[in-house]
Scaffold this active site. Structure first.
Site, PDB file in Angstrom:
ATOM      1  N   ASP A 195     -16.670  40.176  58.252  1.00 44.72           N
ATOM      2  CA  ASP A 195     -17.185  40.311  59.602  1.00 44.72           C
ATOM      3  C   ASP A 195     -18.469  41.123  59.516  1.00 44.72           C
ATOM      4  O   ASP A 195     -18.378  42.307  59.258  1.00 44.72           O
ATOM      5  CB  ASP A 195     -16.165  40.947  60.541  1.00 44.72           C
ATOM      6  CG  ASP A 195     -15.314  42.030  59.860  1.00 44.72           C
ATOM      7  OD1 ASP A 195     -15.201  42.050  58.618  1.00 44.72           O
ATOM      8  OD2 ASP A 195     -14.778  42.877  60.582  1.00 44.72           O
TER       9      ASP A 195
ATOM     10  N   GLU B 176     -19.292  51.657  50.506  1.00 45.53           N
ATOM     11  CA  GLU B 176     -18.513  50.476  50.875  1.00 45.53           C
ATOM     12  C   GLU B 176     -19.169  49.193  50.366  1.00 45.53           C
ATOM     13  O   GLU B 176     -18.507  48.235  49.988  1.00 45.53           O
ATOM     14  CB  GLU B 176     -18.440  50.445  52.408  1.00 45.53           C
ATOM     15  CG  GLU B 176     -17.826  49.220  53.016  1.00 45.53           C
ATOM     16  CD  GLU B 176     -18.155  49.102  54.504  1.00 45.53           C
ATOM     17  OE1 GLU B 176     -19.197  49.643  54.950  1.00 45.53           O
ATOM     18  OE2 GLU B 176     -17.365  48.472  55.212  1.00 45.53           O
TER      19      GLU B 176
END
Ligand SMILES: *[C@@H]1O[C@H](CO)[C@@H](O)[C@H](O)[C@H]1NC(C)=O
Ligand SMILES: *[C@@H]1O[C@H](CO)[C@@H](O)[C@H](O)[C@H]1NC(C)=O
Ligand SMILES: *[C@@H]1O[C@H](CO)[C@@H](O)[C@H](O)[C@H]1NC(C)=O
Length: 609
Positions: free
Chosen positions: A338, A537
Site C-alpha cells: 500500500d 523500513e
C-alpha cells in the site's frame, strides 16, 4: 460462508482433541473470547471497541478534525470509559454543539475521554534473547559481524508485552488481545503485523529465540480460531482483511529450526481453516482456472488512514463509487503493497499510469498471492504426511497441483520470460516490473524440470530491464508515482524474495545473480546504518546507502523485517561478503583475472605495435 464457519468450528474442536496438553494450555487465553467453542464463533463485528475505532460518527468527527498528523494516532488511543458510555457522552457533546463542534472542542472531547496511544503494551526483553547467537560465527568480516551483533540487540528494543488491563478490559482498547509477547516492526507500527512477522521470525530463529517465535505463532493461530483469519495487524480495525498468508511458511521455518514436528501436526486444522478462508473469499476464475486476488470486506475509509481515504474518495460522485474506492484501497492494504502503481488500471488505456483514484486491486491477479497459496497447500500436504495421513496429504498435493497449473497457464508469460500479474478488466497480462514477478521461484511454484529454461529467461528479463544496475538494490517498480511501493523505493522483503528465488534455481548464472543482489543489499544497508545509525523500513534503489520515502506516512525506523532479512543474508553469504561496495572474494578473483588477461594481452600485442 456458513459452511466455512461450521468447518472452522469443527477444526477448532479437532484441534482441542489432538493437541498436546501444553498446546491446549497455551491456547487457554486469559481474555474471555476463546474460553468456549461457542465464544470462538464470535464475529469480528462483535468486538466492542469497534463501535468507536472501526466506523461511525465519532470516528468520522475526530479524524476529520485533523487533530493529529497521522490518522492512526487516534485509533490507537485508549478509552477511559466503555464504548457504549463513550458513545452516550459523544451524542450529548454533539447536541450541545449543534452537531458542529469546532476542532478545538473536538480535541478537548478526545482529551477528556481518551488516553494517549500505546498504553496497551509495555517494553519486553524476550527471556530467550541471547548474547552472541551462533549465527554470528558464520560472518567472516569483522565489521559486518559487529553490525549483526547490533541487529541481534535490536530484538530487545522491539519486544512488547500486553499489560494485564488489556485482558481484563479489552473493550477499552483497539488492540486485539493475544496471550504471548511479540516483536513488532517498529516506528508507527506499534502492534504486530502479519507478513512482516515472517521475516522477523526468520531473524529470531537465527538469533535462537525459539520460544519468542513459538509464542507469536500461537498468537496467530488463536486469531484464526477466533476470527477465521489472521488480520493485517493486531487491531480491531484490521479485522476485515488479512495479508499475504505466510503462517504455514512461518510454522515450517519454526519446525525446521526446532525439529518440533508435533507442532506442525497440531497446527494442521488451523492451517486448513486459513487455506479455506482464502479459497472461499479470494477466488476468481480466468479461462477455466481458479486463481486468487486480494480483497477486504470492510465498508468506509480505513480507520488508520481515515482522513486520507475520505479526502481521496471525494473524487467520486456517488456513494457506490466511493465504497468501491474504499474497497480497492483496503484490498491494496491486504496485499501489503500500500500503495503502488502496480494496482492502478488506467480507465482509458489499461496501463499503470494514474493515481490512487485508478486503484483496482481486486481486478488484478497477483503473482505472489497465488505462489504463496500453492506453497501453503504443499506445506499442509507435508504436515499431513508427518501425521501419517496419506489420503489428506494427497488431497492437498492435488490442490497444490491445480494452483500450479493455473499459475503456469495464466501468469507465466513466455514472451516476457517471467510471471506477470493478470488484469481481469482488460483480460490481459500486466507487463510491469515488480520483484513479485519472480516470487514463484521463492515458493517453488514451478516445475523443477524447467529450472534451466526459467533461469535463462528470468535473468534475461532482469538484465533487459537493468534491474541489476541500481546501486541501492532492486526497486519495487520502475514507475515514478510518488507512492511508497514505487520507484525508487527498495523493500527488504522483496530483495529477499528475489535472492532466495534465484538461489533456488541452482544454476550458475542464477546463483551469481542471487549473490549480486544479496551482497548489494547488505552493503547498501550497512552504509545506511553507518550514516543514520538505524535500520529503516525501506531504502532507495537509486542511491548506495540511501533510505526510502514517499507515500502516506513518514519513513519508519526499527525495523523488524529489515533486520530479519539482513541477518538471513549474512548467514547465507556472510562467508564471502565485505562492507565495501561491489568487493567480494568472487569479484576480487574476477577482477584479478581481468587485470591479468589485460596485462597478457597488452604484453602480447605490445610487441607487434
Ligand atoms: C453499557 O453496557 C453495559 C454492559 O453491557 C451496561 O451495563 C451499561 O448500562 C451500558 N451503559 C450505557 C450508558 O448504555
Ligand atoms: C495512458 O493514459 C495516460 C493518461 O491517462 C497517459 O499518461 C499515458 O501515456 C497513456 N499510456 C499509453 C501507453 O497510452
Ligand atoms: C488523478 O487522476 C484523475 C484521472 O486521471 C484526475 O482527474 C485527478 O485530477 C488526479 N488526481 C490527482 C490528485 O492528481
Amino acid at each position: 460462508m456458513k459452511s466455512f464457519l461450521q468447518v472452522g468450528l469443527l477444526c477448532v474442536f479437532q484441534f482441542m482433541l489432538i493437541s498436546k496438553p501444553q498446546a491446549i494450555e497455551a491456547f487457554e487465553v486469559r481474555q474471555s473470547t476463546s474460553n468456549s467453542l461457542e465464544k470462538n464463533q464470535q464475529r469480528t463485528d462483535d468486538l466492542p471497541s469497534c463501535e468507536i475505532f472501526c466506523r461511525g460518527d465519532l470516528l468520522h468527527t475526530v479524524e476529520m478534525a485533523h487533530i493529529y498528523k497521522d490518522s492512526k494516532t487516534f485509533v490507537d488511543m485508549k478509552l477511559k470509559q466503555p464504548p457504549n458510555v463513550t458513545m452516550e457522552i459523544f451524542k450529548k457533546f454533539m447536541q450541545s454543539k449543534n452537531n458542529a463542534p469546532k476542532p478545538e472542542e473536538i480535541e478537548a472531547f478526545v482529551n477528556e475521554n481518551f488516553e494517549e496511544k500505546g498504553k496497551e503494551f509495555v517494553s519486553w526483553v524476550p527471556e530467550d534473547w541471547k548474547e552472541n547467537p551462533r549465527f554470528l560465527n558464520m560472518i567472516r568480516n569483522e565489521k559486518l559481524r559487529k553490525w549483526a551483533n547490533d541487529l541481534n540487540g535490536i530484538w530487545k528494543i522491539l519486544g512488547r508485552k500486553m499489560i494485564p488491563d488489556v485482558y481484563e478490559h479489552p473493550e477499552l482498547y483497539s488492540i486485539i488481545p493475544v496471550n504471548n509477547p511479540v516483536i513488532v516492526p517498529g516506528g508507527r507500527f506499534i502492534e504486530f503485523y502479519y507478513w512482516d512477522s515472517y521475516w522477523i521470525m526468520r531473524g529470531l530463529l537465527y538469533s535462537q529465540m525459539h520460544n519468542t517465535v513459538r509464542g507469536m505463532l500461537l498468537n496467530f493461530m488463536s486469531m484464526i480460531q477466533r476470527f477465521g483469519l489472521i488480520p493485517n495487524g493486531g487491531r480491531v480495525y484490521y479485522l476485515k482483511r488479512s495479508q499475504p498468508p505466510l503462517l504455514p511458511a512461518m510454522i515450517k521455518s519454526y519446525v525446521e529450526f526446532t525439529k518440533d514436528e508435533q507442532f506442525a501436526v497440531d497446527s494442521i486444522p488451523i492451517l486448513v481453516a486459513e487455506f479455506e478462508f482464502f479459497m472461499n473469499n479470494h477466488a476468481v476464475e480466468v479461462n477455466g482456472h481458479q486463481l486468487f486476488v486480494y480483497r477486504d470486506s470492510s465498508t468506509g475509509p480505513r480507520p488508520e488512514s481515515y482522513r486520507e481515504d475520505y479526502e481521496n474518495a471525494k473524487f467520486f460522485d456517488t456513494a457506490e463509487k466511493k465504497q468501491d474506492f474504499y474497497s480497492e484501497i483496503a484490498a491494496g492494504a491486504e496485499s501489503g503493497m500500500d500503495f503502488t502503481s502496480r494496482w492502478f488500471i488506467n480507465s482509458i488505456n489499461g496501463t499503470n499510469d494514474g493515481n490512487l483514484t485508478d486503484i483496482k486491486t481486486r481486478s488484478i491477479v497477483a503473482v505472489e498471492l497465488n505462489a504463496i497459496l500453492y506453497w501453503n497447500a504443499k506445506i499442509i500436504a507435508e504436515f499431513y504426511l508427518l501425521d501419517n495421513n496419506g489420503e489428506k496429504s494427497a488431497e492437498y498435493e492435488g490442490k497444490a497441483a491445480r494452483i500450479l497449473e493455473a499459475i503456469q497457464a495464466v501468469l507465466w508469460n513466455e514472451e516476457a520470460g517471467v510471471w506477470l500479474d493478470y488484469d481481469l478488466i482488460n483480460k490481459k497480462p500486466r507487463n510491469y516490473f515488480v520483484p513479485t514477478n519472480l516470487s514463484p521461484l521463492w515458493t517453488k511454484a514451478y516445475n523443477r524440470a524447467d529450472s534451466e529454461k526459467i533461469s535463462k529467461s528470468v535473468i534475461k528479463y532482469l538484465k533487459d530491464l537493468k534491474i541489476d544496475s541500481y546501486p541501492g538494490g532492486i526497486p519495487n517498480t520502475l514507475q515514478h508515482s510518488g507512492e511508497q511501493w514505487d520507484w525508487p523505493n527498495a523493500w527488504p522483503l522483496m530483495q529477499y524474495i528475489v535472492v532466495e528465488g534465484l538461489a533456488n534455481l541452482r544454476t550458475t548464472e542464477a546463483t551469481e545473480m542471487s549473490k549480486l543482489f544479496g551482497y548489494k543489499w547488505v552493503q547498501s544497508n550497512y552504509q545506511a546504518y553507518l550514516s543514520t545509525n538505524a535500520m529503516h523500513e525501506k531504502y532507495d534503489a537509486s542511491v548506495f546507502g540511501g533510505t526510502g520515502g514517499g507515500g502516506e506516512y513518514e519513513t519508519q525506523l526499527g525495523f523488524g523485517w529489515s533486520n530479519g532479512v539482513i541477518i538471513e543474508l549474512l548467514v547465507k553469504y556472510g562467508d564471502d561478503i565485505t562492507p565495501a561496495n561491489g568487493v567480494s572474494k568472487t569479484t576480487t578473483v574476477m577482477s584479478l583475472i581481468m587485470v591479468t588477461s589485460i596485462a597478457v594481452i597488452v604484453s602480447v600485442f605490445g610487441r607487434f605495435i
